[in-house]
Motif scaffolding. Structure first.
Motif, short mmCIF file in Angstrom:
data_model
loop_
_atom_site.label_atom_id
_atom_site.label_comp_id
_atom_site.label_asym_id
_atom_site.label_seq_id
_atom_site.Cartn_x
_atom_site.Cartn_y
_atom_site.Cartn_z
N ARG A 300 48.32 15.67 17.48
CA ARG A 300 49.16 14.51 17.83
C ARG A 300 48.63 13.85 19.10
NH1 ARG A 300 53.62 17.66 16.24
NH2 ARG A 300 54.15 18.19 18.38
N LEU A 301 48.17 14.68 20.05
CA LEU A 301 47.64 14.13 21.29
C LEU A 301 46.37 13.32 21.04
CD1 LEU A 301 48.07 17.15 23.73
CD2 LEU A 301 49.32 15.00 23.79
N ILE A 302 45.60 13.72 20.05
CA ILE A 302 44.32 13.06 19.80
C ILE A 302 44.46 11.84 18.91
CG2 ILE A 302 42.02 13.39 18.76
CD1 ILE A 302 42.39 16.39 19.42
N SER A 303 45.31 11.95 17.88
CA SER A 303 45.29 10.92 16.84
C SER A 303 46.46 9.96 16.84
CB SER A 303 45.23 11.60 15.46
OG SER A 303 46.40 12.39 15.26
N SER A 304 47.55 10.27 17.57
CA SER A 304 48.73 9.39 17.51
C SER A 304 48.42 8.02 18.07
CB SER A 304 49.89 10.02 18.30
OG SER A 304 50.29 11.22 17.71
N LYS A 305 49.03 7.03 17.49
CA LYS A 305 48.83 5.66 17.95
C LYS A 305 49.70 5.39 19.17
CE LYS A 305 49.38 0.87 16.44
NZ LYS A 305 49.82 0.01 15.35
N SER A 306 49.12 4.87 20.20
CA SER A 306 49.87 4.57 21.41
C SER A 306 50.82 3.41 21.18
CB SER A 306 48.91 4.22 22.56
OG SER A 306 49.60 3.69 23.65
N SER A 307 51.99 3.51 21.77
CA SER A 307 52.97 2.43 21.62
C SER A 307 52.55 1.19 22.39
CB SER A 307 54.34 2.90 22.14
OG SER A 307 54.28 3.12 23.53
N TYR A 308 51.53 1.33 23.24
CA TYR A 308 51.05 0.19 24.01
C TYR A 308 49.91 -0.54 23.32
CZ TYR A 308 53.82 1.58 28.03
OH TYR A 308 54.86 1.88 28.87
N HIS A 309 49.60 -0.10 22.08
CA HIS A 309 48.51 -0.75 21.37
C HIS A 309 48.82 -2.23 21.15
CE1 HIS A 309 45.40 -1.51 18.44
NE2 HIS A 309 46.31 -1.99 17.62
N CYS A 310 47.85 -3.05 21.45
CA CYS A 310 48.00 -4.50 21.25
C CYS A 310 46.85 -4.97 20.38
CB CYS A 310 47.98 -5.22 22.60
SG CYS A 310 48.03 -7.02 22.48
N LYS A 311 47.16 -5.54 19.26
CA LYS A 311 46.11 -5.89 18.30
C LYS A 311 45.09 -6.86 18.89
CE LYS A 311 49.00 -9.55 16.27
NZ LYS A 311 49.70 -9.99 15.06
N GLY A 312 45.51 -7.63 19.88
CA GLY A 312 44.58 -8.57 20.51
C GLY A 312 44.05 -8.07 21.83
N GLY A 313 44.48 -6.87 22.25
CA GLY A 313 44.08 -6.34 23.54
C GLY A 313 44.77 -7.09 24.67
N TYR A 314 44.41 -6.73 25.91
CA TYR A 314 44.99 -7.41 27.06
C TYR A 314 44.64 -8.89 27.08
CZ TYR A 314 46.60 -3.13 29.38
OH TYR A 314 47.26 -1.98 29.70
N GLY A 315 43.50 -9.26 26.49
CA GLY A 315 43.09 -10.66 26.49
C GLY A 315 44.14 -11.58 25.90
N GLU A 316 44.80 -11.12 24.84
CA GLU A 316 45.84 -11.93 24.21
C GLU A 316 47.04 -12.11 25.14
OE1 GLU A 316 48.26 -12.05 19.94
OE2 GLU A 316 46.86 -10.42 20.41
N LEU A 317 47.39 -11.04 25.85
CA LEU A 317 48.49 -11.13 26.81
C LEU A 317 48.12 -12.03 27.98
CD1 LEU A 317 49.83 -7.45 27.03
CD2 LEU A 317 51.11 -9.45 26.30
N PHE A 318 46.88 -11.88 28.48
CA PHE A 318 46.43 -12.72 29.59
C PHE A 318 46.49 -14.20 29.22
CE2 PHE A 318 43.47 -9.29 31.65
CZ PHE A 318 44.59 -8.49 31.85
N ALA A 319 46.03 -14.51 28.01
CA ALA A 319 46.02 -15.90 27.55
C ALA A 319 47.44 -16.46 27.45
CB ALA A 319 45.31 -16.01 26.20
N ASP A 320 48.36 -15.63 26.98
CA ASP A 320 49.74 -16.10 26.85
C ASP A 320 50.39 -16.27 28.21
OD1 ASP A 320 51.48 -16.90 24.65
OD2 ASP A 320 52.85 -15.36 25.39
N ALA A 321 50.03 -15.41 29.17
CA ALA A 321 50.56 -15.55 30.53
C ALA A 321 50.08 -16.86 31.15
CB ALA A 321 50.11 -14.36 31.38
N LEU A 322 48.82 -17.22 30.91
CA LEU A 322 48.31 -18.49 31.41
C LEU A 322 49.02 -19.67 30.76
CD1 LEU A 322 44.48 -17.75 31.62
CD2 LEU A 322 46.04 -18.18 33.53
N ARG A 323 49.33 -19.54 29.47
CA ARG A 323 50.07 -20.60 28.78
C ARG A 323 51.43 -20.81 29.43
NH1 ARG A 323 54.20 -20.68 25.37
NH2 ARG A 323 54.21 -18.41 25.20
N LEU A 324 52.12 -19.71 29.72
CA LEU A 324 53.44 -19.81 30.35
C LEU A 324 53.33 -20.35 31.77
CD1 LEU A 324 55.05 -16.46 29.12
CD2 LEU A 324 55.56 -18.78 28.34
N ALA A 325 52.30 -19.94 32.49
CA ALA A 325 52.11 -20.44 33.86
C ALA A 325 51.89 -21.95 33.86
CB ALA A 325 50.94 -19.72 34.52
N ARG A 326 51.10 -22.44 32.91
CA ARG A 326 50.83 -23.88 32.84
C ARG A 326 52.07 -24.67 32.45
NH1 ARG A 326 45.79 -22.12 30.53
NH2 ARG A 326 46.67 -22.35 28.43
#
Length: 450
Positions: A300-326
């Motif tokens: 379970r420690l090796i193969s379980s999927k993390s709940s923080y998995h983001c299909k777009g990675g942090y890049g997708e979050l960063f881009a959306d944060a910039l959209r909200l900032a603008r």
């Protein structure tokens, strides 16, 4: 009769230091808050919040009773109070006023706690040594507990991580690596500095060995925790530590330290692989239930999927944060509003909320999106004041390993492109402002001595 050297040895013994610690608490009860805080980390964010809140209330009441408000006139405190006022005022102009107002108003307790900490030098010039004593014990306990979870699948209390390869240790969430990378490094830097400034061979070796031992335990635990950002952040801190007050001796000792740490990680990976291989062989060739359970936990420690998995990675979050900032570049969208307006959802459908993230996992983007350029400017002004004070009196501060350690941690924590937790959440903010308050305490102490 006991000669002077024997007296010095007795006074520096561990039981003697504990005795002095309890005696000082009896005479100076305000120190209790700063010594309890590291212990509250072991319990969780509720305990940290309670400690910080009680300390802030105590400090305000004490200031009222003694009519001492000198701390308010410190420039960095003035900037933080202006920032606090802005955070609260901005909350009246968002859709979810109550939530934003609650987060903004209560966040001020961290500023007051840091200011309280910074004034403690007027009460005790030895407070830092007492905090270091308590903090070392807390850090080592977290390391032992987390390493038990790494090797045996459960920590000392039988808790199993539910976040895949990211370990939780004592905590309910995977915070171990992040906490250790912040809390341990000033202690390591303090050991390292003592080794670097010593001219005698024996006085160099002993503190360096202590530095190496403490660094090994914490660095391996950070690696085992599965927190990549914390692991890379720790390496960044070691690099910065070597460059601060650069010398040939510092470069040699730092090179040895980093080399041993990286080699230990390689050995750690090999050891863990051998343990897992042995458990797998035993589990397949034996019907012993206990071995099978242990193997299942490791899987379970090796193969379980993390709940923080983001299909777009942090890049997708960063881009959306910039959209909200603008969308409101001057004033931002308001405190604690990112979770209501971001569009990153990791596949959540139906009536579920459209965003599964409370923050963009980057400190500056978090500030920019929720507080706009006004908030970014105020935070920049705060850090500029710290940097200016460090630079203007660097000849006084460069021999203090703790100050160097705090500077490295803040540089890593606010590195522009680094991922990380929100500085506004209660599982992160108490430790951040504890470290900042401690740094300002040391700067004030050094200023008064000179």
């Amino acid at each position: 009769m006991v000669d002077h050297n024997q007296k010095s040895t007795i006074n520096n013994s561990f039981p003697s230091r504990l005795g002095l610690l309890f005696q000082s608490l009896k005479n100076k009860p305000s120190e209790l808050f700063f010594l309890l805080f590291p212990l509250s980390i072991l319990i969780g964010k509720s305990a940290m919040d309670i400690t910080v809140s009680l300390a802030a209330v105590f400090f305000i009441v004490q200031s009222l009773y003694l009519r001492k408000w000198d701390w308010v006139r410190q420039k960095w405190v003035v900037v933080l109070l202006v920032l606090w006022a802005y955070m609260v005022a901005r909350s009246f102009f968002v859709e979810d006023i109550l939530t934003s107002l609650k987060v903004s108003f209560l966040y001020g307790r961290y500023f007051i706690f840091a200011a309280f900490f910074s004034t403690a030098c007027s009460q005790s010039s030895n407070l830092s040594n007492k905090i270091k004593l308590v903090l070392k014990g807390v850090i080592l306990f977290i390391c032992v507990d987390t390493l038990a979870q790494y090797f045996f699948g459960a920590n000392l209390f039988g808790h199993v991580s539910k976040f895949g390869h990211r370990l939780t240790g004592l905590f309910s969430r995977p915070l171990v690596g992040v906490y250790l990378s912040w809390l341990s490094f000033p202690i390591i830097s303090d050991f390292f500095q003592r080794a670097c400034v010593s001219k005698d061979y024996k006085k160099t070796v002993y503190p360096f060995l202590k530095c190496l031992g403490f660094a090994l335990v914490t660095f391996l635990t950070i690696y085992a925790s599965g927190e990549r950002t914390a692991f890379l952040g720790a390496l960044l801190c070691y690099g910065l530590m070597i460059l601060f007050n650069f010398s040939v001796k510092r470069l040699v000792l730092g090179g040895v330290l980093v080399g041993v740490l990286l080699s230990s990680v390689a050995a750690f990976i090999i050891l863990n692989g051998l343990i897992q291989k042995k458990q797998s062989i035993q589990a397949t060739s034996s019907d012993t239930p206990s071995l099978q359970v242990k193997t299942d936990v490791q899987q379970r420690l090796i193969s379980s999927k993390s709940s923080y998995h983001c299909k777009g990675g942090y890049g997708e979050l960063f881009a959306d944060a910039l959209r909200l900032a603008r969308s409101n570049i001057i004033f931002g969208i308001g405190m604690d509003q990112f979770k209501n307006q971001c569009l990153v959802n990791d596949g959540v459908i139906g009536n579920e909320k459209k965003c599964t993230y409370r923050h963009p996992h980057n400190a500056w983007l978090n500030i920019f999106a929720e507080l706009g350029l006004v908030g970014v400017s105020l935070f920049c002004a705060f850090f500029f004041m710290i940097a200016r004070q460090l630079r203007s009196k660097w000849h006084k501060y460069k021999s203090n390993g703790l100050i160097i350690g705090f500077a490295c941690v803040l540089a890593y924590r606010f590195f522009p492109i680094a991922g990380g937790m929100s500085i506004f959440l209660s599982n992160n903010a108490p430790i951040l402002w504890f470290l900042i308050g401690w740094l300002m305490l040391l700067l004030n102490e050094s200023h008064k001595k000179h």
